[in-house]
Scaffold this motif. Structure first.
Motif, PDB file in Angstrom:
ATOM      1  N   ASN A 213       0.818  -1.206   0.000  1.00 20.17           N
ATOM      2  CA  ASN A 213       0.000   0.000   0.000  1.00 20.17           C
ATOM      3  C   ASN A 213       0.854   1.259   0.000  1.00 20.17           C
ATOM      4  OD1 ASN A 213      -2.472  -1.335  -0.006  1.00 20.17           O
ATOM      5  ND2 ASN A 213      -2.530  -1.502   2.215  1.00 20.17           N
ATOM      6  N   ALA A 214       1.973   1.224   0.743  1.00 15.88           N
ATOM      7  CA  ALA A 214       2.841   2.405   0.823  1.00 15.88           C
ATOM      8  C   ALA A 214       3.472   2.734  -0.522  1.00 15.88           C
ATOM      9  CB  ALA A 214       3.925   2.177   1.878  1.00 15.88           C
ATOM     10  N   MET A 215       3.758   1.710  -1.315  1.00 17.33           N
ATOM     11  CA  MET A 215       4.398   1.927  -2.615  1.00 17.33           C
ATOM     12  C   MET A 215       3.389   2.140  -3.731  1.00 17.33           C
ATOM     13  SD  MET A 215       7.692  -0.649  -2.561  1.00 17.33           S
ATOM     14  CE  MET A 215       6.732  -2.122  -2.203  1.00 17.33           C
ATOM     15  N   ASN A 216       2.110   1.965  -3.437  1.00 19.47           N
ATOM     16  CA  ASN A 216       1.086   2.131  -4.470  1.00 19.47           C
ATOM     17  C   ASN A 216      -0.029   3.045  -3.987  1.00 19.47           C
ATOM     18  OD1 ASN A 216       1.786  -0.062  -6.715  1.00 19.47           O
ATOM     19  ND2 ASN A 216       2.147  -1.009  -4.721  1.00 19.47           N
ATOM     20  N   LEU A 217       0.351   4.140  -3.364  1.00 17.06           N
ATOM     21  CA  LEU A 217      -0.632   5.076  -2.844  1.00 17.06           C
ATOM     22  C   LEU A 217      -1.331   5.816  -3.979  1.00 17.06           C
ATOM     23  CD1 LEU A 217       1.221   6.764   0.157  1.00 17.06           C
ATOM     24  CD2 LEU A 217      -0.683   5.156   0.289  1.00 17.06           C
ATOM     25  N   PRO A 218      -2.636   6.038  -3.862  1.00 18.04           N
ATOM     26  CA  PRO A 218      -3.317   6.932  -4.804  1.00 18.04           C
ATOM     27  C   PRO A 218      -2.674   8.314  -4.764  1.00 18.04           C
ATOM     28  CG  PRO A 218      -4.904   5.711  -3.466  1.00 18.04           C
ATOM     29  CD  PRO A 218      -3.553   5.445  -2.879  1.00 18.04           C
ATOM     30  N   ARG A 219      -2.747   9.039  -5.862  1.00 16.78           N
ATOM     31  CA  ARG A 219      -2.028  10.305  -5.986  1.00 16.78           C
ATOM     32  C   ARG A 219      -2.417  11.306  -4.896  1.00 16.78           C
ATOM     33  NH1 ARG A 219      -2.903  12.731 -11.682  1.00 16.78           N
ATOM     34  NH2 ARG A 219      -1.288  14.177 -10.982  1.00 16.78           N
ATOM     35  N   GLY A 220      -3.726  11.375  -4.595  1.00 16.47           N
ATOM     36  CA  GLY A 220      -4.174  12.333  -3.595  1.00 16.47           C
ATOM     37  C   GLY A 220      -3.601  12.043  -2.220  1.00 16.47           C
ATOM     38  N   ILE A 221      -3.646  10.778  -1.808  1.00 18.71           N
ATOM     39  CA  ILE A 221      -3.130  10.395  -0.497  1.00 18.71           C
ATOM     40  C   ILE A 221      -1.615  10.576  -0.456  1.00 18.71           C
ATOM     41  CG2 ILE A 221      -2.825   8.447   1.091  1.00 18.71           C
ATOM     42  CD1 ILE A 221      -5.601   7.507   0.336  1.00 18.71           C
ATOM     43  N   ALA A 222      -0.932  10.238  -1.551  1.00 18.66           N
ATOM     44  CA  ALA A 222       0.523  10.418  -1.601  1.00 18.66           C
ATOM     45  C   ALA A 222       0.898  11.894  -1.430  1.00 18.66           C
ATOM     46  CB  ALA A 222       1.064   9.882  -2.923  1.00 18.66           C
ATOM     47  N   ALA A 223       0.135  12.791  -2.048  1.00 17.23           N
ATOM     48  CA  ALA A 223       0.427  14.220  -1.939  1.00 17.23           C
ATOM     49  C   ALA A 223       0.233  14.714  -0.508  1.00 17.23           C
ATOM     50  CB  ALA A 223      -0.467  15.017  -2.895  1.00 17.23           C
ATOM     51  N   ILE A 224      -0.829  14.239   0.167  1.00 21.34           N
ATOM     52  CA  ILE A 224      -1.057  14.598   1.570  1.00 21.34           C
ATOM     53  C   ILE A 224       0.105  14.118   2.426  1.00 21.34           C
ATOM     54  CG2 ILE A 224      -2.569  14.242   3.570  1.00 21.34           C
ATOM     55  CD1 ILE A 224      -4.872  13.827   1.500  1.00 21.34           C
ATOM     56  N   CYS A 225       0.563  12.904   2.170  1.00 28.85           N
ATOM     57  CA  CYS A 225       1.663  12.334   2.941  1.00 28.85           C
ATOM     58  C   CYS A 225       2.953  13.133   2.758  1.00 28.85           C
ATOM     59  CB  CYS A 225       1.883  10.875   2.553  1.00 28.85           C
ATOM     60  SG  CYS A 225       0.576   9.745   3.095  1.00 28.85           S
ATOM     61  N   HIS A 226       3.207  13.621   1.560  1.00 27.14           N
ATOM     62  CA  HIS A 226       4.419  14.404   1.311  1.00 27.14           C
ATOM     63  C   HIS A 226       4.402  15.717   2.100  1.00 27.14           C
ATOM     64  CE1 HIS A 226       4.947  12.172  -2.771  1.00 27.14           C
ATOM     65  NE2 HIS A 226       5.471  11.501  -1.764  1.00 27.14           N
ATOM     66  N   VAL A 227       3.219  16.342   2.179  1.00 28.49           N
ATOM     67  CA  VAL A 227       3.108  17.558   2.987  1.00 28.49           C
ATOM     68  C   VAL A 227       3.401  17.243   4.446  1.00 28.49           C
ATOM     69  CG1 VAL A 227       1.568  19.390   3.765  1.00 28.49           C
ATOM     70  CG2 VAL A 227       1.432  18.573   1.400  1.00 28.49           C
ATOM     71  N   GLN A 228       2.836  16.130   4.951  1.00 27.81           N
ATOM     72  CA  GLN A 228       3.063  15.733   6.337  1.00 27.81           C
ATOM     73  C   GLN A 228       4.547  15.516   6.624  1.00 27.81           C
ATOM     74  OE1 GLN A 228       0.572  16.550   8.342  1.00 27.81           O
ATOM     75  NE2 GLN A 228       0.383  14.556   9.305  1.00 27.81           N
ATOM     76  N   PHE A 229       5.248  14.931   5.673  1.00 24.88           N
ATOM     77  CA  PHE A 229       6.665  14.630   5.870  1.00 24.88           C
ATOM     78  C   PHE A 229       7.454  15.904   6.185  1.00 24.88           C
ATOM     79  CE2 PHE A 229      11.005  14.238   4.325  1.00 24.88           C
ATOM     80  CZ  PHE A 229      11.412  13.035   4.891  1.00 24.88           C
ATOM     81  N   TRP A 230       7.282  16.926   5.351  1.00 25.13           N
ATOM     82  CA  TRP A 230       8.051  18.157   5.543  1.00 25.13           C
ATOM     83  C   TRP A 230       7.565  18.923   6.757  1.00 25.13           C
ATOM     84  CZ3 TRP A 230      12.526  18.648   3.382  1.00 25.13           C
ATOM     85  CH2 TRP A 230      12.786  18.001   2.167  1.00 25.13           C
ATOM     86  N   ALA A 231       6.257  18.911   6.994  1.00 22.54           N
ATOM     87  CA  ALA A 231       5.726  19.644   8.146  1.00 22.54           C
ATOM     88  C   ALA A 231       6.259  19.079   9.452  1.00 22.54           C
ATOM     89  CB  ALA A 231       4.195  19.594   8.138  1.00 22.54           C
ATOM     90  N   TRP A 232       6.383  17.759   9.543  1.00 18.13           N
ATOM     91  CA  TRP A 232       6.770  17.153  10.808  1.00 18.13           C
ATOM     92  C   TRP A 232       8.268  17.228  11.087  1.00 18.13           C
ATOM     93  CZ3 TRP A 232       4.838  15.425  15.302  1.00 18.13           C
ATOM     94  CH2 TRP A 232       3.460  15.500  15.438  1.00 18.13           C
TER      95      TRP A 232
END
Length: 509
Positions: A213-232
């Motif tokens: 699931n982590a390597m095949n995330l839908p585009r929308g969820i992947a984009a949210i996750c990328h924002v979380q990465f930098w914010a945290w």
């Protein structure tokens, strides 16, 4: 978060070593939340999918909290030699922190999963904003408890030190609130379609599911996750070190000469830091209550969810809607506010200035506790509506524990419902990976900064440091924690840019 860093400093650990202790947070999140999420998604317990993990985790957290508060007494029951007691106390305190972090992740993931599971798309933002409000209320009560003299309130009933009483209050409160939630929430139970026994879950299957699931995330969820990465990367030093930083600013610039003679430096720094975080929590609470009324919900931007107010007020409502910022714009602004506040940290030279910029971050924290989970909940339920099933070889139905319900956890290919959330635990766990991985980055940054700028004991918290040494230390350069906060501000700026990219992705979609 208020007392543990000064507590460990008082026990004799250096800041660089403490930064490695706090790797417990990201490590536990990396391991526990994804695994618990996947197992809970597949659980067929008659008590529900989330509640067993919430309750079991709460019992463990409470035990480790009490062990952390009474570490010295626990060690002295087995050891008598002074140096052995000191070393063992540090070890048990660190292990207690690890135990708390690992157990609390099971509780946190299950609580977030309940929101996604039980609410339709149209109420995902409302649910997430209420969760943000409750986080703000809990933080306010917790920091207020740290700022007041609990001994004067409870006497010796909950312990003979402020730290012991805080751990006892935290354990009792957690048990009460999780117990209330478990009693009040109507949760669903999965039932198998008979094709496969979903209860047989091997460890490798869980890990492979998470990896897939982590390597095949839908585009929308992947984009949210990328924002979380930098914010945290930015939030990590703030959450773990801001109270210590405020206390050190006070001791360095504003404290009277005799303040260093106090026998309870941990309590002194903790109360000063807690006072700053009370302001932070008040701002967080106010923003979590007010902002949802003035921010456009994600579903309002989708034609299927256009609001239909009464005709008498329709023109006024539609006119107001034109001026509401989107949640995405608000999320971007929150990163900018946080970055602008933290970039000033190395230049602060007064307790008032430190308190002001910590309080301002409450605006950003209110939105950060609300926006990403709203977007994730909406994305998960949209995927469910389109019959997206991450465990494609299974088909599930669901039944209510206590009453019939129109919404189900998952449906067959011909069914269409408003909300499912069958894979919510898996996706929440994956987003938690993007919340915890940057904390490893933050831990490394903190370790490097502390090792370079303050390789020994913290001068502010070392009892043997006099006014002249503090003055010399202040002249030599900025506080090491302030440098970590400054680096976090740069990462928050990247998060703001990533959020704008998410907006472009949504407009393309």
């Amino acid at each position: 978060m208020t007392y543990c860093t000064p507590y460990l400093l008082e026990l004799g650990l250096t800041k660089s070593k403490i930064s490695l202790v706090w790797i417990a947070g990201p490590l536990s999140g990396l391991i526990m939340q994804p695994i618990v999420g996947v197992i809970a998604d597949r659980s067929k317990s008659r008590w529900g999918r989330r509640r067993p993990f919430m309750l079991g985790g709460t019992v463990l957290v409470s035990m480790f909290l009490l062990l952390l508060g009474w570490t010295k007494e626990f060690v002295r029951f087995f050891l008598k030699e002074k140096e052995a007691v000191r070393q063992a106390t540090i070890v048990v305190a660190v292990l207690s922190i690890y135990g708390i972090d690992f157990a609390i992740n099971a509780v946190q993931g299950s609580c977030r999963g309940l929101i996604v599971d039980t609410l339709p798309i149209s109420k995902q933002q409302l649910g997430s904003s209420w969760a943000s409000r409750m986080v703000a209320v809990g933080s306010l009560v917790g920091y207020a408890a740290g700022a007041v003299d609990l001994g004067a309130i409870f006497g010796p009933m909950l312990g003979d030190t402020q730290f012991k009483q805080l751990t006892a209050v935290a354990a009792i409160t957690l048990c009460v609130t999780v117990g209330l939630t478990s009693y009040a929430v109507t949760e669903r139970v999965l039932v198998s379609d008979g094709k496969e026994d979903e209860g047989q879950i091997g460890a490798m299957e869980v890990l492979s599911t998470i990896a897939h699931n982590a390597m095949n995330l839908p585009r929308g969820i992947a984009a949210i996750c990328h924002v979380q990465f930098w914010a945290w990367i930015g939030w990590f030093p703030f959450l773990f070190y801001s109270t210590t930083w405020v206390g050190e600013i006070y001791l360095r610039y504003d404290a009277p000469v005799d303040a260093k003679a106090s026998e309870d430096i941990t309590g002194q720094v903790g109360r000063i830091g807690s006072t700053a975080l009370i302001a932070f929590s008040i701002i967080t609470f106010l923003m979590s209550v007010i902002l949802p009324w003035f921010v456009k919900s994600p579903e309002d931007e989708v034609p299927d969810f256009t609001p239909r107010p009464p005709a008498s007020i329709a023109s006024f409502v539609f006119e107001m809607e034109k001026y509401k910022p989107s949640l995405l714009t608000t999320w971007t602004a929150s990163h900018c506010i946080f970055a602008g506040s933290m970039i000033m940290a190395p230049f602060v030279q007064s307790l008032r200035g430190a308190t002001i910029i910590v309080a301002l971050c409450g605006i950003s924290w209110a939105i950060s506790c609300w926006a990403p989970f709203t977007f994730l909940g909406v994305e998960i339920n949209r995927l469910s509506q389109h019959n997206h099933r991450p465990y494609g070889h299974m088909t599930r139905n669901s039944i209510e524990l206590e009453s019939p319900v129109q919404l189900h956890l998952n449906h067959g290919p011909d069914e269409s419902h408003g909300s499912t959330g069958a894979s919510s635990g898996a996706y929440l766990g994956i987003m938690n990976l993007y919340t915890t991985l940057p904390q490893f980055v933050g831990t490394f940054i903190s370790w490097a900064v502390f090792s370079l700028l303050e390789p020994g004991k913290s001068p502010e918290l070392a009892k043997e440091a006099g006014p002249e040494e503090l003055k010399q230390h202040a002249a030599e350069g900025p506080n090491a924690i302030a440098v970590c906060l400054f680096i976090g501000a740069l990462s928050a700026a990247v998060a703001a840019f990533s959020t704008r990219k998410l907006k472009r992705l949504q407009s393309e979609g």
